[in-house]
Motif scaffolding. Structure first.
Motif, mmCIF file in Angstrom:
data_model
loop_
_atom_site.group_PDB
_atom_site.id
_atom_site.type_symbol
_atom_site.label_atom_id
_atom_site.label_comp_id
_atom_site.label_asym_id
_atom_site.label_seq_id
_atom_site.Cartn_x
_atom_site.Cartn_y
_atom_site.Cartn_z
ATOM 1 N N ALA A 481 -32.280 10.290 10.636
ATOM 2 C CA ALA A 481 -31.886 11.515 12.045
ATOM 3 C C ALA A 481 -30.825 12.513 12.243
ATOM 4 O O ALA A 481 -31.207 13.066 12.862
ATOM 5 C CB ALA A 481 -31.014 10.317 13.437
ATOM 6 N N THR A 482 -29.714 11.992 11.351
ATOM 7 C CA THR A 482 -28.867 13.310 10.636
ATOM 8 C C THR A 482 -29.636 14.573 10.488
ATOM 9 O O THR A 482 -29.132 15.583 10.684
ATOM 10 C CB THR A 482 -27.866 12.754 9.997
ATOM 11 O OG1 THR A 482 -27.167 11.068 11.195
ATOM 12 C CG2 THR A 482 -25.843 13.678 9.889
ATOM 13 N N VAL A 483 -30.319 14.534 9.372
ATOM 14 C CA VAL A 483 -30.729 14.695 8.196
ATOM 15 C C VAL A 483 -32.007 16.178 9.702
ATOM 16 O O VAL A 483 -31.995 17.131 9.773
ATOM 17 C CB VAL A 483 -31.803 14.854 7.638
ATOM 18 C CG1 VAL A 483 -32.259 15.505 6.558
ATOM 19 C CG2 VAL A 483 -30.445 14.079 6.519
ATOM 20 N N ASP A 484 -32.540 14.904 10.684
ATOM 21 C CA ASP A 484 -33.453 16.164 11.470
ATOM 22 C C ASP A 484 -32.989 16.704 12.116
ATOM 23 O O ASP A 484 -33.400 17.669 12.791
ATOM 24 C CB ASP A 484 -34.078 14.997 11.894
ATOM 25 C CG ASP A 484 -35.926 13.944 11.087
ATOM 26 O OD1 ASP A 484 -35.351 14.769 10.120
ATOM 27 O OD2 ASP A 484 -35.761 12.521 11.639
ATOM 28 N N ARG A 485 -31.670 15.824 12.691
ATOM 29 C CA ARG A 485 -30.887 16.994 13.668
ATOM 30 C C ARG A 485 -30.533 18.764 13.603
ATOM 31 O O ARG A 485 -30.221 19.267 13.738
ATOM 32 C CB ARG A 485 -29.745 16.250 14.301
ATOM 33 C CG ARG A 485 -28.800 16.770 15.619
ATOM 34 C CD ARG A 485 -27.925 16.155 16.608
ATOM 35 N NE ARG A 485 -26.984 17.068 17.355
ATOM 36 C CZ ARG A 485 -27.495 17.277 18.068
ATOM 37 N NH1 ARG A 485 -29.054 17.228 18.667
ATOM 38 N NH2 ARG A 485 -27.184 18.007 18.882
ATOM 39 N N VAL A 486 -29.705 18.190 11.367
ATOM 40 C CA VAL A 486 -29.438 19.385 10.793
ATOM 41 C C VAL A 486 -30.301 20.386 11.065
ATOM 42 O O VAL A 486 -30.250 21.760 11.079
ATOM 43 C CB VAL A 486 -29.292 19.541 9.538
ATOM 44 C CG1 VAL A 486 -28.864 20.630 8.701
ATOM 45 C CG2 VAL A 486 -27.404 18.408 10.143
#
Length: 595
Positions: A481-486
């Motif tokens: 989820a964090t990588v997708d948001r980045v």
């Protein structure tokens, strides 16, 4: 064919002689040991159970730090026929690896070495007079010390450099070596056309919470470009031709990067230049007191080597370039009790701060001593800076154990350090991919770190995020989820969470690199109060005649917090100023005496 008794006796005698000769002939074997940066392989020749010679076949150690390992220590091993000797201070891992390699070779040769090497090693007094005189005496053989000595010599002064450690370099050697310079020759290639010394000065002033001396800061930034050109064109330092770093707290990308991305490039070239100019550099010589005349002028240095006293008189002045006190845990805790035993240090063993008290006894004012910086991204095992994680300056992200970003990755070092200490476990994970790595080239530039951190279990290379999650024990769902948001916020001005000033970079594709990091004590902003002429000042702000200081030994340049990339600018700019000024003092004194 038959043999009579006489001929058989002769034959037996001849064979006996050949057997004795064969037994007495030299034996050569190879041995290996593990140093700080990899395997050390040696070839040792033995004769009559004694070492005759040692040849180093291969090693990957830092060429400056390990120099005395492969010269002095090697010679002492041969001299004493023993590998049970004290290690070279500042190069203990390299020393142990070399000694282990010699022992391995001896074992293969069936040779028993002496166990009393240190006892039999007699100290040989060097040809150094108990008292000597120079125009300028420089204390400390790091970047600032070498810059001061070289400029003093170029000005026409006689100069000597005193270094308490067995090898030169100090923190200048083990740093990343990047140097902030506004309007440098690489910026136009990267489209940075609106930088200026004044912008650099304001970044530095604001980055230190406006506690620095703005007149000193403006000298730092105003002379940065000419000093970088001096390093490049006169000293021979090589910089990456098409790459710059943008450290936290800066508003423009302006940090020149030396080839190899460490201070080794600077120190090897500065040391070679000093050698070519005939400047004596005396190692293992510890300064213990400043000499003064009846007027209070500093006139030289008292020093010690192997328990023997020496005196170095200075006609023009003394330049203190001894660094800070980040390796002195008691001194750090004295001035900042919050930095207690939990913290390791990135600093050289030479950074112990005694020279600051030496300057204080001579009347110098010490300021800002409580401001001590931690470097946020360091090895949890050794405390050393993870230079390989400088990929952060090109897009690597910081994650906590929950898989969340928690701070802007290009924030000030103190801000990031404090943010990490608030996370679960007080550590962070640094994550980047090949897209970022192809720009940073950190894995390529630091293969020794890559091997060491991977081996000790703090770093992993992965083809996908599932592998990263398994290694870090971060919940995969959170990490993804964090990588997708980045990835949804890439590009400058699009980071809605932490306003990444350079712009986030796409992380959707591997290969991935992840390394664990903690803060370590890194830089002491406090020290000797100086003015823009690098003169040491007393409590009233008056110059102390004959005393100059440069680099981390000073205390007014960086305020509460040093911005990344400013250290090399600081040590070279003010090292040059101090050396030249002390030289002119000496030449002026000579002129006055003649007239």
């Amino acid at each position: 064919m038959r043999f009579n008794k006489a001929s058989m006796a002769v034959a037996a005698a001849v064979m006996s002689v050949f057997a004795l000769q064969a037994f007495a002939s030299p034996v050569t074997t190879t041995g290996t040991g593990v140093g700080k940066d990899g395997e050390i392989k040696v070839e040792v020749t033995f004769d009559a159970n004694r070492i005759q010679s040692i040849k180093v076949l291969s090693q990957q150690e830092n060429p400056v730090l390990s120099k005395k390992v492969f010269t002095d220590l090697k010679d002492n091993v041969v001299k004493t026929n023993s590998a049970d000797l004290d290690v070279v201070s500042g190069a203990s891992f390299s020393s142990r690896g070399f000694l282990a390699a010699v022992k391995d070779a001896a074992k293969k040769a069936g040779v028993t070495l002496s166990k009393d090497g240190q006892k039999s090693l007699k100290k040989v007094s060097k040809a150094i007079p108990a008292k000597s005189g120079y125009d300028v005496v420089v204390v400390g053989a790091g970047g600032a010390g070498f810059a001061a000595a070289i400029e003093a010599k170029r000005t026409g002064a006689s100069v000597v450099v005193l270094e308490k450690m067995p090898s030169v370099g100090g923190n200048s050697l083990i740093s990343g070596g990047e140097m902030n310079v506004a309007r440098n020759w690489v910026q136009p290639k990267l489209g940075v056309l609106d930088d200026s010394p004044e912008r650099h000065a304001q970044d530095t002033y604001i980055g230190g919470d406006k506690k620095g001396d703005l007149s000193v800061i403006r000298t730092l930034t105003g002379r940065a470009l000419e000093t970088a050109k001096w390093a490049r064109d006169y000293v021979g330092v090589r910089f990456e031709p098409d790459n710059l770093f943008m450290f936290g707290g800066h508003t423009r990308k302006r940090a020149l990067i030396p080839v190899g991305q460490t201070g080794t490039e600077f120190i090897t070239k500065l040391s070679a230049k000093a050698d070519s100019l005939g400047i004596p550099v005396i190692t293992n010589m510890k300064a213990v007191e400043l000499l003064r005349d009846s007027t209070g002028r500093v006139t030289g240095v008292k020093a010690e080597m192997d328990g023997r006293p020496y005196e170095f008189d200075a006609k023009g002045g003394v330049v203190l370039a001894t660094g800070g006190f980040g390796h002195n845990a008691a001194m750090v805790k004295k001035y900042n009790p919050s930095l207690d035993e939990r913290f390791k240090s990135t600093d050289s063993p030479s950074a112990t701060g005694e020279a600051l008290y030496m300057a204080e006894r001579a009347g110098a004012s010490l300021v800002n001593m409580q401001y001590i910086q931690t470097y946020p991204i360091c090895d949890p095992v050794s405390g050393t800076i993870e230079l390989i994680a400088d990929a952060r300056f090109d897009g690597a992200i910081l994650l906590n154990q929950k898989g969340e970003r928690f701070v802007e990755e290009l924030e000030r070092r103190d801000v990031i350090s404090h943010a990490i200490l608030r996370q679960p476990g007080a550590y962070t994970w640094v994550l980047w991919n090949d897209k970022i790595g192809s720009v940073s080239k950190t894995v390529e530039a630091h293969p020794d770190e890559y091997a060491a951190f991977t081996k000790n279990g703090t770093m992993k290379t992965c083809d996908d995020l599932k592998c990263v999650a398994d290694f870090t024990k971060i919940p995969y769902k959170n990490l993804k989820a964090t990588v997708d948001r980045v990835d949804s916020m890439t590009g400058k001005g699009n980071d809605r969470d932490f306003h990444h000033r350079a712009g986030l970079v796409d992380l959707s594709q591997g290969r991935y690199y992840v390394v664990k990091a903690v803060p370590s004590i890194h830089h002491t902003m406090g020290g000797i109060r100086i003015n823009p002429k690098a003169q040491a000042l007393n409590a009233k702000g008056e110059p102390i005649p004959g005393l100059y200081a440069a680099g981390e030994a000073t205390g007014v340049t960086h305020g509460t917090n040093r911005l990344g990339g400013n250290a090399y600018t600081d040590i070279l700019v003010f090292g040059r100023i101090a050396g030249e000024a002390a030289a002119w003092d000496a030449l002026s004194a000579s002129y006055r005496n003649k007239n």
